[in-house]
Design a protein around this motif. Structure first.
Motif, PDB file in Angstrom:
ATOM      1  N   THR A 166       0.848  -1.190   0.000  1.00 42.60           N
ATOM      2  CA  THR A 166       0.000   0.000   0.000  1.00 42.60           C
ATOM      3  C   THR A 166       0.886   1.243   0.000  1.00 42.60           C
ATOM      4  O   THR A 166       2.085   1.162   0.295  1.00 42.60           O
ATOM      5  CB  THR A 166      -0.889   0.014   1.248  1.00 42.60           C
ATOM      6  OG1 THR A 166      -0.048   0.147   2.414  1.00 42.60           O
ATOM      7  CG2 THR A 166      -1.706  -1.263   1.357  1.00 42.60           C
ATOM      8  N   GLU A 168       1.010   3.487   2.194  1.00 40.24           N
ATOM      9  CA  GLU A 168       1.546   3.656   3.543  1.00 40.24           C
ATOM     10  C   GLU A 168       2.740   2.734   3.767  1.00 40.24           C
ATOM     11  O   GLU A 168       3.743   3.125   4.388  1.00 40.24           O
ATOM     12  CB  GLU A 168       0.458   3.367   4.582  1.00 40.24           C
ATOM     13  CG  GLU A 168      -0.681   4.373   4.614  1.00 40.24           C
ATOM     14  CD  GLU A 168      -1.646   4.230   3.451  1.00 40.24           C
ATOM     15  OE1 GLU A 168      -1.615   3.165   2.776  1.00 40.24           O
ATOM     16  OE2 GLU A 168      -2.421   5.169   3.195  1.00 40.24           O
ATOM     17  N   GLN A 169       2.639   1.506   3.297  1.00 43.33           N
ATOM     18  CA  GLN A 169       3.751   0.573   3.436  1.00 43.33           C
ATOM     19  C   GLN A 169       4.960   1.016   2.615  1.00 43.33           C
ATOM     20  O   GLN A 169       6.108   0.849   3.027  1.00 43.33           O
ATOM     21  CB  GLN A 169       3.303  -0.831   3.025  1.00 43.33           C
ATOM     22  CG  GLN A 169       2.323  -1.474   4.000  1.00 43.33           C
ATOM     23  CD  GLN A 169       1.682  -2.727   3.443  1.00 43.33           C
ATOM     24  OE1 GLN A 169       1.550  -2.882   2.226  1.00 43.33           O
ATOM     25  NE2 GLN A 169       1.276  -3.629   4.327  1.00 43.33           N
ATOM     26  N   ALA A 171       5.741   4.129   1.961  1.00 48.20           N
ATOM     27  CA  ALA A 171       6.347   5.241   2.691  1.00 48.20           C
ATOM     28  C   ALA A 171       7.162   4.727   3.871  1.00 48.20           C
ATOM     29  O   ALA A 171       8.260   5.234   4.157  1.00 48.20           O
ATOM     30  CB  ALA A 171       5.266   6.211   3.160  1.00 48.20           C
ATOM     31  N   SER A 172       6.637   3.701   4.565  1.00 51.38           N
ATOM     32  CA  SER A 172       7.367   3.115   5.688  1.00 51.38           C
ATOM     33  C   SER A 172       8.664   2.478   5.212  1.00 51.38           C
ATOM     34  O   SER A 172       9.716   2.636   5.846  1.00 51.38           O
ATOM     35  CB  SER A 172       6.488   2.075   6.385  1.00 51.38           C
ATOM     36  OG  SER A 172       7.206   1.403   7.401  1.00 51.38           O
TER      37      SER A 172
END
Length: 467
Positions: A166, A168-169, A171-172
């Motif tokens: 995703t 978000e993943q 970006a992490s």
């Protein structure tokens, strides 16, 4: 407005270049030196390290500007442009434009162009700007925190996991890789990128492995001077067999040694003066000779040990990856399960935290099984930037065997770390220590190296962030 201007890479580059020039001038005046070589030769250790740090940041800033400039040249040389810049200049590609103008290698120029295109601003068909794909990475590059090589590794990794994560993943993962880029060497960062890719796409290991197999091979080219050049493109499994066998015959521990040899005068006639490349060739020839001499017509077994590591889940399902020690590119779990059926293959199944079990204690010397366990945990020499493989390392006691209060004390892997011979001596004699945190070893430098004695990670690379 002034602060905004100072944040631009071009301004930061100019500022850093001026600071470096000023520092060199200060050293020249202090030592009354006229030439740069004299300035460097007359500098203290602290001054040299300071210069090296400034040079690294400056080189990264040059990379940032080079990536941006090369990316723009590539954009203006694209085939869909009315009059491509490269064609107008009579060059075949944007990379050749950069290489010719900058007097650098085409390979370096191509890397700059590729990374510049990957980080170029995006827009819609109507010309409206789109959000940046990798804002944290761009900030780190433009600020001189990382160079183009690290940026290329991180961008490649993020592209490879893009279809399986995703936003978000992603970006992490981007922040995680940037944090590790501060403490890892480029080869270590590349291996970490591979691990992250395999974490998110375990089923992709087999197709990637087959693609590498399709590209592998051995070419024999007569050179005309009586020699023949062998060029080997080895896929991971082949690399594991070849590297393990050759290292088994070239490791320093295999050389004939005598008690007290380190302190005795060296007999020059007994010193092996062959270059490493020649010793490797001689080892490969001796392996071939032994194979022919011992082959009775059946499939011959290998005379050395190959360590293959995989998770319990990969062992059961056959999906995912495994690692041959000494080989950066992972293999598929299916290949590892096949290898584990062969003689002289040591499969090492890792637990949930990828830590091998402690395999005993109460001995003065580490057992063979314990050395295998430490090889799995440490990956080779435990000294941060040292790349010596496990086969050429010694198992060092963190707390000495005869330490007061522990007369028999512990020969277990929680009190052991693999070191090459050189770093084993440094650890024993220069005041270094080791501390384990959650099963992970950290080197603690002596105060004269780092007054704050900040821990430095040893052993294997960190795992990817959770999904």
């Amino acid at each position: 407005m002034h602060n905004s201007r100072m944040e631009r890479p071009s301004d930061t580059l100019a500022q850093r270049a001026a600071a470096l020039a000023e520092r060199v001038t200060e050293l020249a005046w202090a030592g009354d030196a006229a030439e740069l070589s004299q300035v460097v030769a007359g500098s203290t250790d602290t001054a040299l390290l300071d210069l090296a740090s400034q040079i690294g940041t400056l080189a990264n800033l040059v990379d940032a500007v080079a990536v941006r400039v090369s990316g723009e040249i590539a954009a203006r040389s694209a085939r869909d442009v009315a009059e491509p810049l490269a064609r107008r200049l009579g060059e075949r590609s944007a990379a050749m434009v950069v290489a010719t103008a900058g007097h650098i290698s085409p390979t370096r120029a191509a890397d700059w162009c590729r990374t510049g295109q990957q980080l170029a601003p995006r827009s819609t068909l109507a010309g409206e700007p789109l959000p940046r794909l990798h804002p944290e990475l761009e900030a780190a590059l433009d600020g001189g925190r990382i160079g183009a090589d690290a940026a290329r590794i991180i961008v490649r990794t993020l592209e490879e996991i893009g279809a399986h994560t995703t936003p978000e993943q992603q970006a992490s993962a981007e922040c995680f890789l940037l944090s590790q880029a501060d403490v890892l060497t480029l080869p270590q960062l590349a291996r970490l990128g591979n691990a992250l890719r395999d974490h998110w796409d375990p089923e992709g290991a087999a197709p990637r492995e087959e693609a590498l197999r399709a590209k592998s091979g051995l070419r024999m080219m007569p050179l005309g001077n009586g020699m023949v050049r062998y060029v080997i493109d080895a896929h991971p499994e082949a690399d594991g067999w070849l590297k393990t066998a050759i290292q088994a015959r070239t490791a320093p521990a295999r050389e004939v040694r005598f008690i007290g040899e380190d302190d005795a005068p060296t007999d020059e006639s007994l010193v092996d003066k062959r270059p490493l490349a020649q010793r490797r060739l001689d080892a490969l020839v001796s392996i071939a000779r032994d194979s022919i001499r011992l082959d009775d017509g059946d499939m011959s077994g290998t005379p050395v040990v190959l360590l293959v590591t995989m998770t319990q889940e990969a062992l059961v399902t056959g999906i995912g990856t495994a690692t041959i020690f000494g080989v950066d590119e992972p293999i598929s779990a299916a290949t590892a399960r096949r290898l584990a059926c062969d003689a002289k293959i040591i499969p090492v199944v890792l637990g949930g935290e990828s830590q091998p079990l402690d395999l005993g204690q109460g001995r003065r010397l580490f057992s063979e099984a314990q050395r295998y366990a430490m090889a799995v945990r440490d990956g080779g020499c435990g000294w941060g930037t040292c790349n010596v493989p496990p086969s050429q390392c010694e198992a060092a006691h963190i707390e000495s065997w005869d330490q007061a209060g522990r007369p028999h004390g512990p020969t277990d892997i929680s009190n052991g770390l693999l070191f090459c011979k050189f770093h084993h001596r440094i650890f024993d004699n220069e005041g270094w220590a080791v501390r384990f945190e959650a099963g992970i070893p950290y080197l603690i430098p002596p105060p004269w190296v780092d007054p704050d004695q900040r821990p430095r990670r040893a052993g294997r690379l960190p795992g990817p962030p959770g999904g």
